[in-house]
Design an enzyme around this catalytic site. Structure first.
Site, PDB file in Angstrom:
ATOM      1  N   GLY A 162       0.821  -1.208   0.000  1.00  0.00           N
ATOM      2  CA  GLY A 162       0.000   0.000   0.000  1.00  0.00           C
ATOM      3  C   GLY A 162       0.851   1.252   0.000  1.00  0.00           C
ATOM      4  O   GLY A 162       2.021   1.224  -0.388  1.00  0.00           O
ATOM      5  N   LEU A 216       0.581   3.638  -2.045  1.00  0.00           N
ATOM      6  CA  LEU A 216       1.002   3.520  -3.445  1.00  0.00           C
ATOM      7  C   LEU A 216       1.475   4.850  -4.018  1.00  0.00           C
ATOM      8  O   LEU A 216       0.891   5.899  -3.745  1.00  0.00           O
ATOM      9  CB  LEU A 216      -0.153   2.958  -4.277  1.00  0.00           C
ATOM     10  CG  LEU A 216      -0.681   1.594  -3.790  1.00  0.00           C
ATOM     11  CD1 LEU A 216      -1.875   1.156  -4.640  1.00  0.00           C
ATOM     12  CD2 LEU A 216       0.407   0.529  -3.815  1.00  0.00           C
ATOM     13  N   HIS A 270       4.790   2.296  -7.882  1.00  0.00           N
ATOM     14  CA  HIS A 270       3.809   1.205  -7.984  1.00  0.00           C
ATOM     15  C   HIS A 270       2.985   1.352  -9.268  1.00  0.00           C
ATOM     16  O   HIS A 270       2.664   0.358  -9.928  1.00  0.00           O
ATOM     17  CB  HIS A 270       2.852   1.236  -6.786  1.00  0.00           C
ATOM     18  CG  HIS A 270       3.516   1.004  -5.469  1.00  0.00           C
ATOM     19  ND1 HIS A 270       3.686   2.002  -4.531  1.00  0.00           N
ATOM     20  CD2 HIS A 270       4.059  -0.117  -4.921  1.00  0.00           C
ATOM     21  CE1 HIS A 270       4.290   1.511  -3.470  1.00  0.00           C
ATOM     22  NE2 HIS A 270       4.542   0.238  -3.671  1.00  0.00           N
ATOM     23  N   LYS A 290      14.244  -0.841  -7.263  1.00  0.00           N
ATOM     24  CA  LYS A 290      14.763  -0.053  -6.147  1.00  0.00           C
ATOM     25  C   LYS A 290      15.144  -0.969  -4.990  1.00  0.00           C
ATOM     26  O   LYS A 290      16.183  -0.800  -4.376  1.00  0.00           O
ATOM     27  CB  LYS A 290      13.748   0.993  -5.701  1.00  0.00           C
ATOM     28  CG  LYS A 290      14.352   1.892  -4.669  1.00  0.00           C
ATOM     29  CD  LYS A 290      13.326   2.693  -3.955  1.00  0.00           C
ATOM     30  CE  LYS A 290      13.794   2.921  -2.553  1.00  0.00           C
ATOM     31  NZ  LYS A 290      13.240   1.988  -1.615  1.00  0.00           N
TER      32      LYS A 290
END
Ligand code: PAF
Length: 286
Positions: free
Chosen positions: A31, A33, A37, A150
């Site tokens: 989450g 986001l 994402h 990342k």
């Protein structure tokens, strides 16, 4: 978008899609986001008939209760981001649903890949990641799973998990999304003060300086020093590591640099700014 919160509903949903032969892409998230994402979701949307996103802040991968408690959460914004990305199924289970008997007794051990670099400072973190990713792969049975570069070590662990445990799934690593000043997007950035946010840009600057040294023919150990020096020159940043590794996380700093155009390598850096752990990396040597 169908939002399901139980494993039973998810399995029913997925078996309906599989019955009609639909290809499935999974984007696992915790989450909060952001555009990083969104890039994963867009990539999955391009390639699969059905896109599943999971939203689950996995307690197993947090070593400190306060870190878990402070992890940013914004369910209503997450929902609009997922809807905007035309996600078909959002799986957002409770902790009890994912771990009905409490912490699992059987866990996925990432081996040495989980105890170096981030794993050295965060014991148990990658076992938590590997266990939850294995559960999600078992529940969704996607054709491919999408993860950001990342978190490079996480990507390496998941690639190896899929290979060693024979999950029939492709692992797609997607390029890091950055702010205009180079800061890699991360849900944790929202916890930085304006001064900390500005200090955090030192990580990317340091990687660029290291990459330039690499291109200039410096050996990997020297490039690591360049990255370390650049981060250390930022008073608000406390360096944890600056290393050059290959795609299995093995150090390349004890061997001479490969000729440009060969052997991929990555510079990885980690630092703490205002108590918040930040990581970043850059591919070099291609
Ligand atoms: O990168 C993340 O957000 C998490 O580590 C993941 C892959 C969703 C597992 O909880």
């Amino acid at each position: 978008m169908r939002t399901v919160t139980t494993a039973r509903e998810l399995r029913a949903e997925m078996s309906a899609h599989r019955m009609r032969g639909a290809g499935v892409g999974l984007v696992p998230t915790m989450g909060a986001l952001h555009a990083g994402h969104q890039a994963l979701l867009a990539r999955a949307r391009d390639r699969h008939e059905v896109v599943v996103a999971s939203v689950f802040v996995n307690p197993m991968q947090f070593e400190r209760a306060d870190d878990l408690a402070r992890y940013p959460r914004d369910p209503s914004r997450d929902r609009s981001v997922l809807e905007e990305a035309s996600v078909d199924v959002c799986f957002s289970p409770s902790v009890d649903e994912m771990y009905p008997d409490g912490e699992p007794v059987v866990r996925v051990d990432p081996g040495p890949l989980g105890s170096v670099l981030e794993g050295a400072s965060r014991p148990g973190h990658f076992a938590g990641v590997a266990t939850v990713v294995a559960k999600l792969l078992a529940l969704v049975a996607p054709d491919a799973v999408y993860l950001g570069e990342k978190d490079f070590q996480q990507l390496v662990v998941v690639r190896r998990l899929v290979r060693d445990l024979s999950f029939p799934v492709g692992v797609v690593g997607c390029a890091t999304v950055r702010e205009p000043d180079g800061l890699a997007l991360s849900s944790r950035n929202s916890r930085l003060s304006p001064a900390g946010r500005s200090a955090a840009t030192a990580l990317h600057r340091a990687l660029l300086a290291g990459a330039e040294a690499w291109r200039g023919g410096s050996d990997p150990a020297r490039c690591e020093q360049v990255v370390a020096r650049e981060v250390s020159s930022e008073p608000l940043a406390s360096l944890d590591y600056a290393v050059a590794v290959d795609d299995r996380l093995a150090s390349v700093s004890s061997t001479p640099p490969p000729p440009v155009g060969h052997a991929p390598a990555r510079l990885l850096v980690a630092a703490v700014v205002e108590g918040i752990r930040l990581i970043d990396n850059l591919e070099v040597g291609r």
